[in-house]
Design a protein around this motif. Structure first.
Motif, PDB file in Angstrom:
ATOM      1  N   ASP A 116     -82.937 -29.314 -37.316  1.00 40.77           N
ATOM      2  CA  ASP A 116     -84.142 -29.086 -36.528  1.00 40.77           C
ATOM      3  C   ASP A 116     -83.864 -27.882 -35.637  1.00 40.77           C
ATOM      4  O   ASP A 116     -82.977 -27.933 -34.785  1.00 40.77           O
ATOM      5  N   LEU A 117     -84.588 -26.811 -35.859  1.00 38.52           N
ATOM      6  CA  LEU A 117     -84.382 -25.575 -35.108  1.00 38.52           C
ATOM      7  C   LEU A 117     -85.281 -25.437 -33.887  1.00 38.52           C
ATOM      8  O   LEU A 117     -85.290 -24.392 -33.256  1.00 38.52           O
ATOM      9  N   SER A 118     -86.048 -26.472 -33.577  1.00 44.33           N
ATOM     10  CA  SER A 118     -87.012 -26.361 -32.480  1.00 44.33           C
ATOM     11  C   SER A 118     -86.358 -25.863 -31.207  1.00 44.33           C
ATOM     12  O   SER A 118     -85.286 -26.341 -30.829  1.00 44.33           O
TER      13      SER A 118
ATOM     14  N   GLY B  32     -88.327 -32.993 -33.972  1.00 45.15           N
ATOM     15  CA  GLY B  32     -89.049 -33.267 -35.197  1.00 45.15           C
ATOM     16  C   GLY B  32     -90.088 -32.225 -35.559  1.00 45.15           C
ATOM     17  O   GLY B  32     -90.914 -32.467 -36.418  1.00 45.15           O
ATOM     18  N   ASN B  33     -90.097 -31.083 -34.884  1.00 48.54           N
ATOM     19  CA  ASN B  33     -91.119 -30.083 -35.151  1.00 48.54           C
ATOM     20  C   ASN B  33     -90.568 -28.756 -35.658  1.00 48.54           C
ATOM     21  O   ASN B  33     -91.274 -27.764 -35.663  1.00 48.54           O
ATOM     22  N   GLY B  34     -89.336 -28.712 -36.106  1.00 47.40           N
ATOM     23  CA  GLY B  34     -88.771 -27.457 -36.572  1.00 47.40           C
ATOM     24  C   GLY B  34     -87.733 -27.658 -37.657  1.00 47.40           C
ATOM     25  O   GLY B  34     -86.762 -26.921 -37.744  1.00 47.40           O
ATOM     26  N   LYS B  35     -87.936 -28.652 -38.509  1.00 50.75           N
ATOM     27  CA  LYS B  35     -86.944 -28.975 -39.541  1.00 50.75           C
ATOM     28  C   LYS B  35     -86.958 -27.925 -40.653  1.00 50.75           C
ATOM     29  O   LYS B  35     -88.003 -27.543 -41.155  1.00 50.75           O
TER      30      LYS B  35
ATOM     31  N   HIS C  58     -94.067 -18.601 -40.617  1.00 46.92           N
ATOM     32  CA  HIS C  58     -93.296 -19.821 -40.848  1.00 46.92           C
ATOM     33  C   HIS C  58     -94.174 -21.067 -40.716  1.00 46.92           C
ATOM     34  O   HIS C  58     -93.980 -21.909 -39.838  1.00 46.92           O
ATOM     35  N   VAL C  59     -95.135 -21.180 -41.627  1.00 46.67           N
ATOM     36  CA  VAL C  59     -95.980 -22.369 -41.690  1.00 46.67           C
ATOM     37  C   VAL C  59     -95.209 -23.472 -42.401  1.00 46.67           C
ATOM     38  O   VAL C  59     -94.131 -23.244 -42.970  1.00 46.67           O
ATOM     39  N   LYS C  60     -95.762 -24.659 -42.397  1.00 49.15           N
ATOM     40  CA  LYS C  60     -95.166 -25.775 -43.132  1.00 49.15           C
ATOM     41  C   LYS C  60     -95.064 -25.377 -44.602  1.00 49.15           C
ATOM     42  O   LYS C  60     -96.036 -24.922 -45.204  1.00 49.15           O
ATOM     43  N   GLY C  61     -93.861 -25.482 -45.173  1.00 53.45           N
ATOM     44  CA  GLY C  61     -93.643 -25.116 -46.569  1.00 53.45           C
ATOM     45  C   GLY C  61     -93.256 -23.669 -46.791  1.00 53.45           C
ATOM     46  O   GLY C  61     -93.059 -23.252 -47.934  1.00 53.45           O
ATOM     47  N   ALA C  62     -93.117 -22.877 -45.724  1.00 53.75           N
ATOM     48  CA  ALA C  62     -92.707 -21.476 -45.885  1.00 53.75           C
ATOM     49  C   ALA C  62     -91.322 -21.407 -46.507  1.00 53.75           C
ATOM     50  O   ALA C  62     -90.456 -22.246 -46.242  1.00 53.75           O
ATOM     51  N   PHE C  63     -91.113 -20.392 -47.338  1.00 53.98           N
ATOM     52  CA  PHE C  63     -89.845 -20.161 -48.026  1.00 53.98           C
ATOM     53  C   PHE C  63     -89.337 -18.814 -47.540  1.00 53.98           C
ATOM     54  O   PHE C  63     -90.043 -17.805 -47.657  1.00 53.98           O
ATOM     55  N   ALA C  64     -88.145 -18.786 -46.937  1.00 57.75           N
ATOM     56  CA  ALA C  64     -87.680 -17.580 -46.256  1.00 57.75           C
ATOM     57  C   ALA C  64     -86.204 -17.303 -46.507  1.00 57.75           C
ATOM     58  O   ALA C  64     -85.447 -18.193 -46.895  1.00 57.75           O
ATOM     59  N   MET C  65     -85.810 -16.046 -46.254  1.00 59.67           N
ATOM     60  CA  MET C  65     -84.415 -15.630 -46.378  1.00 59.67           C
ATOM     61  C   MET C  65     -83.652 -15.970 -45.109  1.00 59.67           C
ATOM     62  O   MET C  65     -84.092 -15.631 -44.004  1.00 59.67           O
ATOM     63  N   ALA C  66     -82.512 -16.607 -45.272  1.00 59.43           N
ATOM     64  CA  ALA C  66     -81.604 -16.836 -44.147  1.00 59.43           C
ATOM     65  C   ALA C  66     -80.758 -15.575 -43.997  1.00 59.43           C
ATOM     66  O   ALA C  66     -80.588 -14.806 -44.947  1.00 59.43           O
ATOM     67  N   ARG C  67     -80.244 -15.358 -42.807  1.00 58.64           N
ATOM     68  CA  ARG C  67     -79.408 -14.178 -42.562  1.00 58.64           C
ATOM     69  C   ARG C  67     -78.500 -14.435 -41.374  1.00 58.64           C
ATOM     70  O   ARG C  67     -78.674 -15.402 -40.637  1.00 58.64           O
ATOM     71  N   ALA C  68     -77.540 -13.526 -41.176  1.00 62.80           N
ATOM     72  CA  ALA C  68     -76.675 -13.565 -39.994  1.00 62.80           C
ATOM     73  C   ALA C  68     -77.362 -12.762 -38.884  1.00 62.80           C
ATOM     74  O   ALA C  68     -78.546 -12.436 -38.986  1.00 62.80           O
ATOM     75  N   ASN C  69     -76.635 -12.407 -37.838  1.00 60.79           N
ATOM     76  CA  ASN C  69     -77.224 -11.650 -36.727  1.00 60.79           C
ATOM     77  C   ASN C  69     -77.745 -10.278 -37.138  1.00 60.79           C
ATOM     78  O   ASN C  69     -78.723  -9.792 -36.580  1.00 60.79           O
TER      79      ASN C  69
ATOM     80  N   CYS D 211     -92.368 -23.460 -38.130  1.00 63.23           N
ATOM     81  CA  CYS D 211     -91.303 -22.906 -37.277  1.00 63.23           C
ATOM     82  C   CYS D 211     -91.738 -21.527 -36.787  1.00 63.23           C
ATOM     83  O   CYS D 211     -91.059 -20.521 -37.021  1.00 63.23           O
ATOM     84  N   HIS D 212     -92.873 -21.461 -36.129  1.00 60.94           N
ATOM     85  CA  HIS D 212     -93.452 -20.166 -35.748  1.00 60.94           C
ATOM     86  C   HIS D 212     -92.606 -19.369 -34.760  1.00 60.94           C
ATOM     87  O   HIS D 212     -92.773 -18.162 -34.643  1.00 60.94           O
TER      88      HIS D 212
END
Length: 182
Positions: A75-77, A83-86, A120-131, A147-148
């Motif tokens: 959860d990144l909230s 429970g709002n940023g999983k 970052h809506v529900k179901g968004a698919f995104a690239m992870a990255r470092a800093n 996860c807006h």
């Protein structure tokens, strides 16, 4: 009006002869990700994130993701778990968040100078990255919740169209058994 009519007639003639093809929008690749918990279907967006889409498709076609795990479920909230940023994250050949394919791509998001309109809506698919904003390679995440707070800082390049409940059931260590693209 006469010039317009002649242009249309000429274009139709060239198309009929097969000498001209109208410009078409990029076809959106559809990814099918079979996991140990079920199947997730993702529609990629080559218009807003062409580099991320092409990179992901290249890796899928090589079989890169087959057998890899989801190494991070969190959860990144801002302010802690509520429970709002999983998100569920995968795509690391090392299985611990430290690996990639051996190269990095430019981050396609607004704070990195790219006008990507996806959020970052529900179901968004995104690239992870470092800093480093240009450090994405193979790792991705799925937003189980909106996860807006990540908008503009990470490259969203697709949307889950089926199987978001499957993503929500994943636990750390669950595997992608087969990932394909059409």
């Amino acid at each position: 009006m006469k010039t317009f009519s002649l242009t249309v007639i000429a274009a139709v003639g060239l198309i009929a002869l097969g000498l001209f093809r109208p410009v078409q929008a990029a076809t959106a690749p559809i990814v099918t990700m079979v996991t140990v918990k079920g199947t997730i279907v993702i529609k990629l967006d080559p218009v807003n994130a062409p580099l991320s889409t092409a990179n992901f498709v290249k890796l899928v076609k090589k079989g890169f993701y087959n057998g890899l795990t989801f190494h991070r479920i969190t959860d990144l909230s801002p302010g802690g778990p509520d429970g709002n940023g999983k998100i569920v994250q995968g795509g690391d050949p090392n299985g611990d968040g430290s690996g990639g394919p051996g190269w990095m791509i430019k981050g396609e998001f607004t704070s990195n100078g790219v006008p990507n309109k996806l959020t970052h809506v529900k179901g968004a698919f995104a690239m992870a990255r470092a800093n480093d904003p240009n450090s994405a390679g193979s790792q991705f995440y799925i937003c189980v919740d909106p996860c807006h707070f990540l908008d503009g800082n990470y490259a969203v390049f697709g949307q889950v169209t089926k199987g978001l409940a499957v993503a929500d059931k994943l636990v750390q260590g669950d595997k992608m058994t087969k990932v394909t693209v059409k």
